[in-house]
Design a protein around this motif. Structure first.
Motif, PDB file in Angstrom:
ATOM      1  N   LYS A  97      90.715  55.357 -31.793  1.00  0.00           N
ATOM      2  CA  LYS A  97      92.401  55.188 -31.366  1.00  0.00           C
ATOM      3  C   LYS A  97      92.422  55.663 -30.021  1.00  0.00           C
ATOM      4  CE  LYS A  97      93.714  56.303 -36.216  1.00  0.00           C
ATOM      5  NZ  LYS A  97      94.106  57.285 -37.348  1.00  0.00           N
ATOM      6  N   ASN A  98      91.525  56.442 -29.610  1.00  0.00           N
ATOM      7  CA  ASN A  98      91.699  56.901 -28.190  1.00  0.00           C
ATOM      8  C   ASN A  98      90.849  55.779 -27.056  1.00  0.00           C
ATOM      9  OD1 ASN A  98      93.112  59.715 -27.696  1.00  0.00           O
ATOM     10  ND2 ASN A  98      92.344  59.754 -29.636  1.00  0.00           N
ATOM     11  N   SER A  99      90.703  55.061 -27.519  1.00  0.00           N
ATOM     12  CA  SER A  99      90.010  53.776 -26.960  1.00  0.00           C
ATOM     13  C   SER A  99      88.655  54.376 -26.095  1.00  0.00           C
ATOM     14  CB  SER A  99      90.709  53.274 -25.638  1.00  0.00           C
ATOM     15  OG  SER A  99      92.057  52.877 -26.089  1.00  0.00           O
ATOM     16  N   CYS A 100      87.967  55.032 -27.098  1.00  0.00           N
ATOM     17  CA  CYS A 100      86.630  55.510 -26.505  1.00  0.00           C
ATOM     18  C   CYS A 100      85.672  54.361 -26.870  1.00  0.00           C
ATOM     19  CB  CYS A 100      86.184  56.809 -27.362  1.00  0.00           C
ATOM     20  SG  CYS A 100      87.272  58.258 -26.417  1.00  0.00           S
ATOM     21  N   ARG A 101      84.553  54.414 -26.264  1.00  0.00           N
ATOM     22  CA  ARG A 101      83.463  53.339 -26.483  1.00  0.00           C
ATOM     23  C   ARG A 101      82.262  54.147 -27.114  1.00  0.00           C
ATOM     24  NH1 ARG A 101      82.468  50.258 -21.460  1.00  0.00           N
ATOM     25  NH2 ARG A 101      80.954  49.581 -22.564  1.00  0.00           N
ATOM     26  N   ALA A 102      82.147  55.623 -27.048  1.00  0.00           N
ATOM     27  CA  ALA A 102      81.009  56.276 -27.755  1.00  0.00           C
ATOM     28  C   ALA A 102      81.465  57.852 -28.179  1.00  0.00           C
ATOM     29  CB  ALA A 102      79.958  56.490 -26.758  1.00  0.00           C
ATOM     30  N   LEU A 103      80.725  58.429 -29.105  1.00  0.00           N
ATOM     31  CA  LEU A 103      80.883  59.572 -29.602  1.00  0.00           C
ATOM     32  C   LEU A 103      79.661  60.233 -29.374  1.00  0.00           C
ATOM     33  CD1 LEU A 103      83.045  61.130 -31.244  1.00  0.00           C
ATOM     34  CD2 LEU A 103      81.939  60.157 -33.300  1.00  0.00           C
ATOM     35  N   ARG A 104      79.706  61.406 -28.862  1.00  0.00           N
ATOM     36  CA  ARG A 104      78.465  61.994 -28.353  1.00  0.00           C
ATOM     37  C   ARG A 104      78.279  63.672 -29.102  1.00  0.00           C
ATOM     38  NH1 ARG A 104      78.268  60.458 -22.037  1.00  0.00           N
ATOM     39  NH2 ARG A 104      77.590  58.143 -22.399  1.00  0.00           N
ATOM     40  N   LEU A 105      77.354  64.148 -29.281  1.00  0.00           N
ATOM     41  CA  LEU A 105      77.266  65.449 -29.632  1.00  0.00           C
ATOM     42  C   LEU A 105      75.827  66.010 -29.384  1.00  0.00           C
ATOM     43  CD1 LEU A 105      75.349  65.422 -32.604  1.00  0.00           C
ATOM     44  CD2 LEU A 105      77.365  64.467 -33.323  1.00  0.00           C
ATOM     45  N   ASP A 106      75.491  67.258 -29.642  1.00  0.00           N
ATOM     46  CA  ASP A 106      74.310  67.909 -29.431  1.00  0.00           C
ATOM     47  C   ASP A 106      73.967  68.925 -30.591  1.00  0.00           C
ATOM     48  OD1 ASP A 106      74.960  70.860 -28.267  1.00  0.00           O
ATOM     49  OD2 ASP A 106      76.284  69.447 -27.336  1.00  0.00           O
ATOM     50  N   THR A 107      72.562  69.103 -30.791  1.00  0.00           N
ATOM     51  CA  THR A 107      72.280  69.999 -32.077  1.00  0.00           C
ATOM     52  C   THR A 107      70.962  70.436 -31.633  1.00  0.00           C
ATOM     53  OG1 THR A 107      72.364  70.299 -34.339  1.00  0.00           O
ATOM     54  CG2 THR A 107      71.403  68.328 -33.585  1.00  0.00           C
ATOM     55  N   GLY A 108      70.765  71.453 -32.312  1.00  0.00           N
ATOM     56  CA  GLY A 108      69.066  72.202 -31.903  1.00  0.00           C
ATOM     57  C   GLY A 108      68.239  71.403 -33.014  1.00  0.00           C
ATOM     58  N   SER A 109      66.924  71.227 -32.210  1.00  0.00           N
ATOM     59  CA  SER A 109      66.067  70.369 -33.013  1.00  0.00           C
ATOM     60  C   SER A 109      65.777  70.966 -34.200  1.00  0.00           C
ATOM     61  CB  SER A 109      64.800  70.215 -32.114  1.00  0.00           C
ATOM     62  OG  SER A 109      64.329  71.518 -31.649  1.00  0.00           O
ATOM     63  N   GLN A 110      65.744  72.248 -34.310  1.00  0.00           N
ATOM     64  CA  GLN A 110      65.551  72.990 -35.591  1.00  0.00           C
ATOM     65  C   GLN A 110      66.634  72.665 -37.039  1.00  0.00           C
ATOM     66  OE1 GLN A 110      66.931  74.429 -33.177  1.00  0.00           O
ATOM     67  NE2 GLN A 110      68.671  75.383 -33.951  1.00  0.00           N
ATOM     68  N   ASN A 111      67.622  72.202 -36.615  1.00  0.00           N
ATOM     69  CA  ASN A 111      68.846  72.087 -37.254  1.00  0.00           C
ATOM     70  C   ASN A 111      68.680  70.814 -38.113  1.00  0.00           C
ATOM     71  OD1 ASN A 111      71.082  71.970 -38.870  1.00  0.00           O
ATOM     72  ND2 ASN A 111      72.319  72.880 -36.969  1.00  0.00           N
ATOM     73  N   ILE A 112      67.512  70.835 -39.033  1.00  0.00           N
ATOM     74  CA  ILE A 112      67.168  69.578 -39.770  1.00  0.00           C
ATOM     75  C   ILE A 112      68.501  68.986 -40.570  1.00  0.00           C
ATOM     76  CG2 ILE A 112      65.636  68.641 -41.534  1.00  0.00           C
ATOM     77  CD1 ILE A 112      64.539  69.413 -38.612  1.00  0.00           C
ATOM     78  N   PRO A 113      69.096  69.759 -41.313  1.00  0.00           N
ATOM     79  CA  PRO A 113      70.242  69.317 -41.909  1.00  0.00           C
ATOM     80  C   PRO A 113      70.950  68.404 -41.046  1.00  0.00           C
ATOM     81  CG  PRO A 113      69.843  71.353 -42.861  1.00  0.00           C
ATOM     82  CD  PRO A 113      68.991  71.317 -41.592  1.00  0.00           C
ATOM     83  N   ALA A 114      71.543  69.231 -40.012  1.00  0.00           N
ATOM     84  CA  ALA A 114      72.604  68.517 -39.172  1.00  0.00           C
ATOM     85  C   ALA A 114      72.188  67.143 -38.493  1.00  0.00           C
ATOM     86  CB  ALA A 114      73.039  69.465 -38.071  1.00  0.00           C
ATOM     87  N   LEU A 115      70.751  67.154 -38.231  1.00  0.00           N
ATOM     88  CA  LEU A 115      70.259  65.896 -37.684  1.00  0.00           C
ATOM     89  C   LEU A 115      70.292  64.922 -38.525  1.00  0.00           C
ATOM     90  CD1 LEU A 115      68.809  64.801 -35.040  1.00  0.00           C
ATOM     91  CD2 LEU A 115      66.586  65.674 -35.976  1.00  0.00           C
ATOM     92  N   SER A 116      69.765  64.985 -39.812  1.00  0.00           N
ATOM     93  CA  SER A 116      69.937  64.254 -40.966  1.00  0.00           C
ATOM     94  C   SER A 116      71.266  63.855 -41.341  1.00  0.00           C
ATOM     95  CB  SER A 116      69.252  64.869 -42.147  1.00  0.00           C
ATOM     96  OG  SER A 116      69.365  63.929 -43.187  1.00  0.00           O
ATOM     97  N   LEU A 117      72.266  64.607 -41.283  1.00  0.00           N
ATOM     98  CA  LEU A 117      73.690  64.197 -41.436  1.00  0.00           C
ATOM     99  C   LEU A 117      73.990  63.250 -40.179  1.00  0.00           C
ATOM    100  CD1 LEU A 117      76.517  64.601 -42.528  1.00  0.00           C
ATOM    101  CD2 LEU A 117      76.858  66.401 -40.703  1.00  0.00           C
ATOM    102  N   TYR A 118      73.794  63.437 -38.972  1.00  0.00           N
ATOM    103  CA  TYR A 118      74.401  62.914 -37.771  1.00  0.00           C
ATOM    104  C   TYR A 118      73.673  61.246 -37.891  1.00  0.00           C
ATOM    105  CZ  TYR A 118      76.284  67.067 -36.350  1.00  0.00           C
ATOM    106  OH  TYR A 118      76.812  68.176 -36.157  1.00  0.00           O
ATOM    107  N   GLN A 119      72.392  61.473 -38.075  1.00  0.00           N
ATOM    108  CA  GLN A 119      71.580  60.096 -38.103  1.00  0.00           C
ATOM    109  C   GLN A 119      72.155  59.200 -39.295  1.00  0.00           C
ATOM    110  OE1 GLN A 119      67.509  61.767 -38.005  1.00  0.00           O
ATOM    111  NE2 GLN A 119      67.379  60.798 -35.879  1.00  0.00           N
ATOM    112  N   LYS A 120      72.190  59.654 -40.451  1.00  0.00           N
ATOM    113  CA  LYS A 120      73.131  59.040 -41.509  1.00  0.00           C
ATOM    114  C   LYS A 120      74.203  58.410 -41.153  1.00  0.00           C
ATOM    115  CE  LYS A 120      74.959  61.227 -45.153  1.00  0.00           C
ATOM    116  NZ  LYS A 120      75.405  61.926 -46.315  1.00  0.00           N
ATOM    117  N   ASN A 121      75.104  59.137 -40.395  1.00  0.00           N
ATOM    118  CA  ASN A 121      76.281  58.674 -40.174  1.00  0.00           C
ATOM    119  C   ASN A 121      76.381  57.983 -38.585  1.00  0.00           C
ATOM    120  OD1 ASN A 121      78.581  59.708 -41.830  1.00  0.00           O
ATOM    121  ND2 ASN A 121      77.014  61.237 -41.795  1.00  0.00           N
ATOM    122  N   GLY A 122      75.218  57.170 -38.261  1.00  0.00           N
ATOM    123  CA  GLY A 122      74.995  56.402 -37.109  1.00  0.00           C
ATOM    124  C   GLY A 122      74.664  57.033 -35.910  1.00  0.00           C
TER     125      GLY A 122
END
Length: 149
Positions: A97-122
């Motif tokens: 809606k804000n005409s953005c072309r990318a969504l970015r974030l960062d997380t710790g490599s040890q945060n396996i649940p978050a990493l899995s969630l983010y990859q599952k969501n594209g």
């Protein structure tokens, strides 16, 4: 605090109530409610941490073309119910809606649940580098992820 194996957060250092209040005043904190109770939250804005300038993102985009997810959180008792994915979907729609072309974030490599969630969501891992989490907690092997919209 029961999930410290996955985060580098430090009580009283980051994240704090002040971090949440700053996000509220900036209009960047959004919550997920169930039966009148806040069970999840997310901070979304166009503020890219300083480390993002050195990451070899897939596309070279202006700051106005990128939204960043900060501090996606769900009550542990509510995990596994799709709340985090709903918050990511909301962030994706807000970015579009804000005409953005990318969504970015960062997380710790040890945060396996978050990493899995983010990859599952594209999201795709773009790089691993050092970062100061919340601008205060030094962390090596931090992962930087991007979702092209």
């Amino acid at each position: 605090m029961n999930h410290t194996a996955f985060t580098v957060f430090k009580k009283g250092v980051y994240p704090t109530k002040d971090d949440a209040e700053r996000a509220i005043y900036a209009g960047a904190l959004f919550v997920y409610e169930e039966n009148g109770t806040i069970v999840g939250s997310i901070i979304i804005d166009k503020v890219q941490p300083i480390e993002y300038a050195t990451i070899p993102w897939k596309e070279k985009l202006s700051e106005d073309e990128v939204m960043v997810i900060h501090l996606l959180m769900v009550r542990p008792s509510m995990s596994g119910k799709g709340i985090a994915s709903s918050l990511i979907k909301f962030a994706t729609e807000l970015a579009q809606k804000n005409s953005c072309r990318a969504l970015r974030l960062d997380t710790g490599s040890q945060n396996i649940p978050a990493l899995s969630l983010y990859q599952k969501n594209g999201f795709e891992i773009i790089a691993s580098a050092s970062k100061k989490v919340g601008d205060v907690i030094a962390h090596k092997n931090h992962l930087f992820l991007e979702k092209i919209l």
